[in-house]
Design an enzyme around this catalytic site. Sequence first.
Site, PDB file in Angstrom:
ATOM      1  N   GLU A 188      43.264  50.771  39.222  1.00 25.96           N
ATOM      2  CA  GLU A 188      43.209  50.952  37.762  1.00 25.96           C
ATOM      3  C   GLU A 188      42.223  52.004  37.257  1.00 25.96           C
ATOM      4  O   GLU A 188      41.668  51.857  36.164  1.00 25.96           O
ATOM      5  CB  GLU A 188      42.882  49.601  37.092  1.00 25.96           C
ATOM      6  CG  GLU A 188      43.915  48.540  37.381  1.00 25.96           C
ATOM      7  CD  GLU A 188      43.623  47.204  36.721  1.00 25.96           C
ATOM      8  OE1 GLU A 188      44.573  46.546  36.298  1.00 25.96           O
ATOM      9  OE2 GLU A 188      42.439  46.806  36.636  1.00 25.96           O
ATOM     10  N   GLU A 192      38.484  36.316  34.209  1.00 30.71           N
ATOM     11  CA  GLU A 192      38.215  36.647  32.807  1.00 30.71           C
ATOM     12  C   GLU A 192      38.281  35.391  31.941  1.00 30.71           C
ATOM     13  O   GLU A 192      37.488  35.207  31.034  1.00 30.71           O
ATOM     14  CB  GLU A 192      39.254  37.654  32.278  1.00 30.71           C
ATOM     15  CG  GLU A 192      39.112  39.072  32.812  1.00 30.71           C
ATOM     16  CD  GLU A 192      39.953  39.313  34.049  1.00 30.71           C
ATOM     17  OE1 GLU A 192      40.339  38.331  34.724  1.00 30.71           O
ATOM     18  OE2 GLU A 192      40.221  40.489  34.364  1.00 30.71           O
ATOM     19  N   TRP A 250      41.372  35.857  39.383  1.00 31.00           N
ATOM     20  CA  TRP A 250      40.549  36.680  38.487  1.00 31.00           C
ATOM     21  C   TRP A 250      40.012  35.747  37.418  1.00 31.00           C
ATOM     22  O   TRP A 250      40.729  34.846  36.968  1.00 31.00           O
ATOM     23  CB  TRP A 250      41.390  37.806  37.887  1.00 31.00           C
ATOM     24  CG  TRP A 250      41.993  38.654  38.952  1.00 31.00           C
ATOM     25  CD1 TRP A 250      43.261  38.577  39.437  1.00 31.00           C
ATOM     26  CD2 TRP A 250      41.343  39.674  39.711  1.00 31.00           C
ATOM     27  NE1 TRP A 250      43.435  39.491  40.446  1.00 31.00           N
ATOM     28  CE2 TRP A 250      42.278  40.176  40.643  1.00 31.00           C
ATOM     29  CE3 TRP A 250      40.054  40.213  39.707  1.00 31.00           C
ATOM     30  CZ2 TRP A 250      41.974  41.191  41.543  1.00 31.00           C
ATOM     31  CZ3 TRP A 250      39.746  41.231  40.602  1.00 31.00           C
ATOM     32  CH2 TRP A 250      40.707  41.710  41.511  1.00 31.00           C
ATOM     33  N   ARG A 280      33.392  38.535  36.827  1.00 33.16           N
ATOM     34  CA  ARG A 280      33.725  38.161  35.446  1.00 33.16           C
ATOM     35  C   ARG A 280      32.980  36.876  35.069  1.00 33.16           C
ATOM     36  O   ARG A 280      32.429  36.753  33.995  1.00 33.16           O
ATOM     37  CB  ARG A 280      35.229  37.976  35.302  1.00 33.16           C
ATOM     38  CG  ARG A 280      35.986  39.246  34.930  1.00 33.16           C
ATOM     39  CD  ARG A 280      35.793  40.389  35.926  1.00 33.16           C
ATOM     40  NE  ARG A 280      36.567  41.580  35.641  1.00 33.16           N
ATOM     41  CZ  ARG A 280      37.755  41.855  36.182  1.00 33.16           C
ATOM     42  NH1 ARG A 280      38.288  41.033  37.084  1.00 33.16           N
ATOM     43  NH2 ARG A 280      38.380  42.965  35.862  1.00 33.16           N
TER      44      ARG A 280
HETATM   45  C1  TNX Z   1      44.284  43.456  37.430  1.00 27.85           C
HETATM   46  S1  TNX Z   1      44.435  43.135  40.456  1.00 27.85           S
HETATM   47  C2  TNX Z   1      43.100  43.724  38.090  1.00 27.85           C
HETATM   48  C3  TNX Z   1      41.903  42.915  37.787  1.00 27.85           C
HETATM   49  C4  TNX Z   1      42.169  41.940  36.672  1.00 27.85           C
HETATM   50  C5  TNX Z   1      43.533  41.304  36.862  1.00 27.85           C
HETATM   51  C6  TNX Z   1      43.849  40.219  35.900  1.00 27.85           C
HETATM   52  C7  TNX Z   1      43.607  44.336  40.312  1.00 27.85           C
HETATM   53  C8  TNX Z   1      43.543  45.128  41.493  1.00 27.85           C
HETATM   54  N1  TNX Z   1      43.001  44.611  39.138  1.00 27.85           N
HETATM   55  O1  TNX Z   1      40.817  43.742  37.501  1.00 27.85           O
HETATM   56  O2  TNX Z   1      41.172  40.991  36.689  1.00 27.85           O
HETATM   57  O3  TNX Z   1      44.518  42.305  36.771  1.00 27.85           O
HETATM   58  O4  TNX Z   1      45.028  39.556  36.244  1.00 27.85           O
END
Ligand code: TNX
Length: 522
Positions: free
Chosen positions: A297, A445, A443, A150
Amino acid sequence: MKHYSILVHLLLWAVSTSLSAQNLFPTPANYQRNKGEFIITKATKTYGNQTYADKIASQTSSNLTQSNENAVANVIAFFIEPQLKLAEEGYTLQVKTDSIILKAATEAGLFHAKESLLQLSRFGNGKVKCCTINDAPRYQWRGFMLDESRHFFGKEKVKQYLDIMASLRLNVFHWHLTDEPGWRIEIKKYPKLTQIGAVGNYHDPKAPATFYTQEDIKEIVAYAAERQIMVVPEFDMPGHATAVCRAYPEYSGGGEGRWQHFTFHPCREGTYRFISDVLDEIVSLFPSPYIHIGGDEVHYGNQSWFTDPEIQNFIKEKKLVDEKGLEHYFLRRAADIVASKGKTMIGWDEIIDAGISPRKAVVMWWRHDRQHQLVKALENGYRVILTPRRPMYADFTQFGAHKVGRQWAGYNTIENLYNFPEPISHLMKGYENQVMGMQMSLWTERVADFKRLDFMVFPRLIALAEAAWTPEKAKECSMFMQRLPYFLKYLDSMDIYYFNPLNPTEREEPGAPEKEDVLQNG
Ligand code: TNX
């Protein structure tokens, strides 16, 4: 009267005993204060009983804080004694007025002993109180994850963090190198990954390419190894693969709108060949026995899987039932590829449902709102690393008045991290041996520069280190908060812009570039 003074004396002794443990982060498992102190001077000699111990001895000698008082000739000795009955990574440290003896059965143990001594010398201004320390970690996995897809921070910042991690006895650097905005690692066989895939970041899709060359990676891995830190790379798949699929659309699984190119194409053999080739290069760069393949995800961006005739036929032919079944098929193939290279895969907790053998995979539990996933992972025999969003994600805010960062029914205070995993230990009852440890994950972002990076990481990382190292019975949050200024001062010496929970309004909360926040609570 006499009795009274003995009592007062005892009380003072007890207070001084616990307070004098104050100069160590994390608090050791066992600390006993003895009378007197060892004074470090220019004349203090250090030596080791074999090659590694000798190397550690000379490193220590150049990093010790010296007192300006005089002392009789004194000595610091480092011993590796493999026959010692100590836990892996455990050590003993005995400080007397004329000698300090550090012992361990392993190199990692002696390294941690050295880092403890450096803290004692630094925070004691060259004077170390006599004591006996018997120390060993609670968990074998004490990690920190940094997302450099990111936003990219570069070699020097990573090295600085590795230095601090070493001081805190953290031993895993989980490096999230691939995701939607950018691919950050040079792969010789696929040059477009960095020519095209490394262009852009979360807030600016046109930002010039930033990535680590293979030489950079080797340098970081060696730098970490010197500090007894394992680097575990993450190559996220089949989702979060946007940067790859921009560079090599032939491996793209489609997707719509904002999620175009989010997944790999799950039924083309070429995709699996590509993944295997890339992993060959990754495996040759990272000696870690683990490779993280993400797995999270997928549902955000697999819209085309539902409509593409090639994909739909594949689901029927292979009797995968539906798109979920296809996702699990992909994950099983990824697990096999990783296993064929002699490594164990790590995946986010979505992988639990894919039917991968627990011998082949380790699970990172992240969905704090799905405790049943943790329980299921344990019941199914998986080893687990705990990094639930609450309280382990450092992109969440840490103070009520902070405006930039995530919240989800609250935010992640330093105390929340410190007290983990006790609030959920009942879920792990009987499965403690499968819990490898925990990590704080950042993370990025909403983290675009060093200032904000520091602010989100520190001092929560110090609390994580103590939570992962110190046994529950030696943990005491209020004492930790009292000792914290010592470590904050050390961070000052490195120009780290930390948040100060003891004086929360002392510093401004750094901002992040504006972009519509598209994070979902999936
Ligand atoms: C979820 S944690 C995600 C990340 C995002 C994050 C933001 C995970 C396995 N996937 O891609 O950056 O939330 O909190």
